[in-house]
Design a protein around this motif. Structure first.
Motif, PDB file in Angstrom:
ATOM      1  N   GLU A  43       1.442  -1.173  -0.117  1.00 26.48           N
ATOM      2  CA  GLU A  43       0.362   0.441   0.263  1.00 26.48           C
ATOM      3  C   GLU A  43       0.887   1.288   0.177  1.00 26.48           C
ATOM      4  O   GLU A  43       0.612   2.342  -0.842  1.00 26.48           O
ATOM      5  CB  GLU A  43      -0.877  -0.126   1.567  1.00 26.48           C
ATOM      6  CG  GLU A  43      -1.807   0.972   1.520  1.00 26.48           C
ATOM      7  CD  GLU A  43      -2.986   1.318   2.155  1.00 26.48           C
ATOM      8  OE1 GLU A  43      -3.523   2.263   2.585  1.00 26.48           O
ATOM      9  OE2 GLU A  43      -3.155   0.379   2.540  1.00 26.48           O
ATOM     10  N   ASN A  47       0.790   3.620  -3.310  1.00 25.35           N
ATOM     11  CA  ASN A  47       0.367   5.066  -3.282  1.00 25.35           C
ATOM     12  C   ASN A  47       1.001   6.396  -2.808  1.00 25.35           C
ATOM     13  O   ASN A  47       1.108   7.544  -2.700  1.00 25.35           O
ATOM     14  CB  ASN A  47      -0.725   5.374  -1.679  1.00 25.35           C
ATOM     15  CG  ASN A  47      -1.923   4.077  -2.031  1.00 25.35           C
ATOM     16  OD1 ASN A  47      -1.933   4.281  -3.173  1.00 25.35           O
ATOM     17  ND2 ASN A  47      -2.647   3.519  -1.073  1.00 25.35           N
ATOM     18  N   LYS A  51       3.466   7.265  -6.407  1.00 25.68           N
ATOM     19  CA  LYS A  51       3.289   8.318  -6.815  1.00 25.68           C
ATOM     20  C   LYS A  51       3.991   9.743  -6.630  1.00 25.68           C
ATOM     21  O   LYS A  51       3.804  10.563  -6.497  1.00 25.68           O
ATOM     22  CB  LYS A  51       1.765   8.553  -6.046  1.00 25.68           C
ATOM     23  CG  LYS A  51       1.139   7.627  -6.689  1.00 25.68           C
ATOM     24  CD  LYS A  51      -0.764   6.907  -5.902  1.00 25.68           C
ATOM     25  CE  LYS A  51      -1.591   6.856  -6.402  1.00 25.68           C
ATOM     26  NZ  LYS A  51      -3.047   6.478  -5.747  1.00 25.68           N
TER      27      LYS A  51
END
Length: 439
Positions: A43, A47, A51
């Protein structure tokens, strides 16, 4: 030297700036998410790393660190303050790097060396109201390197995919004399000038005690802050003109026990709002290796432009080598050293995969589900990215490494058919940590 009254004014201005009360030229936003509880590596990977977005890990991430017991005390007001007696007991005679925030030396603060116990003596005098004009800030101290047997902290798992410090740990003799793990300690009002992190790396910074204010600019926004000569500001508080395009910045306050993740290429300026101790790492991996490579290319172009008048007097290879030497002096890294880093990364990862293919475990130690497709995609993408970098470096050895990359899909296909799910899980974090998605 800046006078005490001016320093006080600067401190007040910084508080206004980070509270959104100053300089109409900058548009402020508060968009940094806080991760209140542990999340999976995947995760965080998708995320925030891929990014290239900032975030803050709250106190759960540092609560078990030994330095939380050794380096700070809880005051009567319930706030954490530096444990000076313990710190001096451990580090008193150690020589440490100290910046003077009242003096500018080119694009940084003037630095001196002093014994840790003398720095603490100065710090205590500031707390007691001394009007000392100097503004000392202990920073960029390689504490962990100098005290390798002292268990200070544990790097959070989200940040352990660290190619930069891996090079220091494994092959330091051929790469660098320094690691990129630092300790910072400073009184209220000390600060770090406007900058982006070394080599356009990621960074993480954990507050042991005290509060920091971060003013962060997403990549590209810093271009709006350049002067007519193309230079970025040393101190964003000097920006008072309103007749330019307004850049967007994100400001965030970081409390004691919290860790902030600073993505690649985000320029920032940082202020200590209280007496503060922090631990900082610079690092990069496959998620931002393309940004690092782009930065190195731009640094070489700067060198070539600066000495272009010498080009005609040098042969092709002599010119190339001379530019690389100057780049190493200016930047701390050049193409050859970058190549050594990538060579180490690729070979060690291939070794991991090969060991996995040939291993025949007797029992399955972990039955957690593994996403084989994600592993395969990310591995292939990473090796493709690294291969492109290596070929661009234009060093003879690069081709052999690029050829090595071509066997990765075959290795992964073999691995996916092995009846050893636990083995896949064991190397999953290693592999995912060195990846770059291109879809």
């Amino acid at each position: 030297m800046i006078s005490g009254s001016v320093l006080n004014a600067i401190c007040e201005d910084s508080i206004k700036l980070i509270n959104g009360e100053a300089t109409a030229r900058i548009t402020h936003q508060t968009l940094v998410p806080k991760i209140e509880n542990p999340i999976s590596y995947s995760e965080f990977f998708f995320n925030y790393l891929l990014k290239n977005q900032p975030c803050i890990l709250t106190k759960w991430a540092t609560k078990d660190w030994p330095c939380m017991e050794d380096w700070r005390l809880e005051s009567r007001a319930g706030e954490f303050v530096p444990n000076f007696d313990k710190l001096v007991e451990i580090f008193g005679e150690t020589e440490v790097p100290v910046a003077d925030c009242s003096k500018k030396n080119f694009n940084s603060h003037e630095k001196i060396k002093m014994k840790f116990k003398d720095f603490v003596k100065y710090w205590k005098s500031k707390i007691n109201g001394d009007k000392e004009e100097r503004s000392f800030y202990l920073k960029d101290w390689h504490c962990r390197r100098e005290f390798p047997s002292y268990n200070i902290y544990t790097t959070p798992p989200y940040f352990t995919s660290d190619w930069l410090n891996e090079m220091f740990d494994k092959v330091v003799a051929s790469f660098s004399e320094d690691d990129y793990r630092f300790v910072y300690m400073g009184p209220t009002g000390t600060w770090t000038p406007f900058h982006a992190d070394v080599y356009r790396s990621y960074s993480w910074s954990a507050n042991i005690c005290g509060r920091k204010k971060w003013v962060m600019f997403p990549p590209g926004e810093e271009e709006k802050l350049k002067d007519i000569n193309g230079h970025l500001p040393f101190d964003i508080r000097d920006i008072i003109s309103d007749d330019v395009i307004k850049p967007t910045c994100i400001e965030v306050e970081q409390g004691a026990g919290e860790i902030i993740f600073v993505p690649s290429g985000w320029h920032h300026q940082v202020y200590n709002m209280e007496d503060t101790i922090s631990i900082n790492h610079n690092w990069f991996n496959g998620c931002c290796i393309n940004l690092v490579w782009r930065f190195l290319q731009s640094e070489l172009r700067l060198v070539e432009r600066e000495i272009d008048d010498c080009r005609a007097s040098m042969e092709g290879e002599e010119w190339t080598n001379h530019c690389q030497v100057l780049m190493l002096c200016n930047t701390g890294i050049n193409y050859q050293r970058f190549h050594s880093l990538l060579e180490h990364v690729i070979k060690t990862r291939c070794d991991v995969i090969m060991r996995g293919v040939t291993s025949q475990p007797m029992i399955k130690r972990d039955k957690r589900k593994v996403d084989y497709d994600v592993i395969k995609r990310t591995c292939i993408s990473t090796m493709t990215s690294l291969k492109d970098c290596l070929l661009s470096v234009e060093i003879a050895e690069s081709q052999s490494l690029a050829d090595l990359c071509l066997v990765i899909p075959t290795l992964l296909e073999m691995l996916s058919h092995c009846d050893c799910a636990h083995l896949l899980f064991d190397i999953c974090d290693v592999i995912l940590a060195y990846t770059k998605q291109f879809n």
